[in-house]
Design a protein around this motif. Sequence first.
Motif, PDB file in Angstrom:
ATOM      1  N   UNK A  56       0.755  -1.246  -0.054  1.00 35.84           N
ATOM      2  CA  UNK A  56       0.029   0.085  -0.051  1.00 35.84           C
ATOM      3  C   UNK A  56       0.647   1.289  -0.036  1.00 35.84           C
ATOM      4  N   UNK A  57       2.008   1.351   0.737  1.00 39.78           N
ATOM      5  CA  UNK A  57       2.863   2.286   0.892  1.00 39.78           C
ATOM      6  C   UNK A  57       3.736   2.442  -0.375  1.00 39.78           C
ATOM      7  N   UNK A  58       4.315   1.651  -0.961  1.00 37.97           N
ATOM      8  CA  UNK A  58       5.031   1.625  -1.833  1.00 37.97           C
ATOM      9  C   UNK A  58       4.651   1.265  -3.485  1.00 37.97           C
ATOM     10  N   UNK A  59       3.812   0.428  -3.350  1.00 37.50           N
ATOM     11  CA  UNK A  59       3.289   0.062  -4.777  1.00 37.50           C
ATOM     12  C   UNK A  59       3.381  -1.268  -4.995  1.00 37.50           C
ATOM     13  N   UNK A  60       2.341  -2.078  -5.460  1.00 37.66           N
ATOM     14  CA  UNK A  60       2.501  -3.535  -5.842  1.00 37.66           C
ATOM     15  C   UNK A  60       3.556  -3.584  -6.939  1.00 37.66           C
ATOM     16  N   UNK A  61       3.790  -2.756  -7.819  1.00 41.60           N
ATOM     17  CA  UNK A  61       4.944  -2.735  -8.787  1.00 41.60           C
ATOM     18  C   UNK A  61       6.240  -3.096  -8.195  1.00 41.60           C
ATOM     19  N   UNK A  62       6.590  -2.354  -6.891  1.00 38.11           N
ATOM     20  CA  UNK A  62       7.936  -2.390  -6.303  1.00 38.11           C
ATOM     21  C   UNK A  62       8.061  -3.314  -5.275  1.00 38.11           C
ATOM     22  N   UNK A  63       7.044  -3.929  -4.608  1.00 38.11           N
ATOM     23  CA  UNK A  63       7.249  -4.819  -3.764  1.00 38.11           C
ATOM     24  C   UNK A  63       6.598  -6.117  -4.177  1.00 38.11           C
ATOM     25  N   UNK A  64       7.753  -6.975  -4.235  1.00 39.69           N
ATOM     26  CA  UNK A  64       7.170  -8.473  -4.773  1.00 39.69           C
ATOM     27  C   UNK A  64       7.336  -9.513  -3.669  1.00 39.69           C
ATOM     28  N   UNK A  65       6.118 -10.219  -3.805  1.00 36.24           N
ATOM     29  CA  UNK A  65       5.978 -11.318  -2.916  1.00 36.24           C
ATOM     30  C   UNK A  65       7.213 -12.468  -2.838  1.00 36.24           C
ATOM     31  N   UNK A  66       7.568 -12.581  -3.877  1.00 38.25           N
ATOM     32  CA  UNK A  66       8.764 -13.674  -4.278  1.00 38.25           C
ATOM     33  C   UNK A  66      10.194 -13.067  -3.679  1.00 38.25           C
ATOM     34  N   UNK A  67      10.487 -11.827  -3.324  1.00 35.58           N
ATOM     35  CA  UNK A  67      11.526 -11.260  -3.014  1.00 35.58           C
ATOM     36  C   UNK A  67      11.369 -10.756  -1.681  1.00 35.58           C
ATOM     37  N   UNK A  68      10.041 -10.849  -0.960  1.00 35.56           N
ATOM     38  CA  UNK A  68       9.653 -10.226   0.095  1.00 35.56           C
ATOM     39  C   UNK A  68      10.717 -10.400   1.414  1.00 35.56           C
ATOM     40  N   UNK A  69      11.244 -11.767   1.623  1.00 38.58           N
ATOM     41  CA  UNK A  69      12.024 -12.031   2.775  1.00 38.58           C
ATOM     42  C   UNK A  69      13.367 -11.304   2.662  1.00 38.58           C
ATOM     43  N   UNK A  70      14.013 -10.827   1.699  1.00 38.33           N
ATOM     44  CA  UNK A  70      15.203 -10.271   1.752  1.00 38.33           C
ATOM     45  C   UNK A  70      15.026  -8.816   1.108  1.00 38.33           C
ATOM     46  N   UNK A  71      13.727  -8.225   0.906  1.00 40.93           N
ATOM     47  CA  UNK A  71      13.442  -6.954   0.187  1.00 40.93           C
ATOM     48  C   UNK A  71      13.977  -5.839   1.240  1.00 40.93           C
TER      49      UNK A  71
END
Length: 103
Positions: A56-71
């Motif tokens: 919600x804050x940064x946008x779905x385009x920038x925040x990836x579920x696949x890379x979330x753990x090390x994002x």
Amino acid sequence: MAHDRLQAIERFIRLIRRQHLPDAQLTAAQRRRLGHMLRCLDGREEQASHFEVATALFGRRLVSAADWHDSAFRYQTHRLVRDGFKMVERGYRQLLRARRRLS
């Protein structure tokens, strides 16, 4: 702190009279970060996960579920939530204190 409080009251009165006077104590980046902190707290209060808050804050385009753990967005969201809780618990009065220049 009386002088700082009077300045804050003056800014508030100007704001409600639509004569907005920006707070010279905070930079644009600090204002933006405080806004992000409040949005994070609102999301957490609504039981949203950190991932949901970040998208919600940064946008779905920038925040990836696949890379979330090390994002970097994950770590930034955690810091914003943590600092937001600290601000609500005991630090919000720091916003009233003016930074004075040493002469």
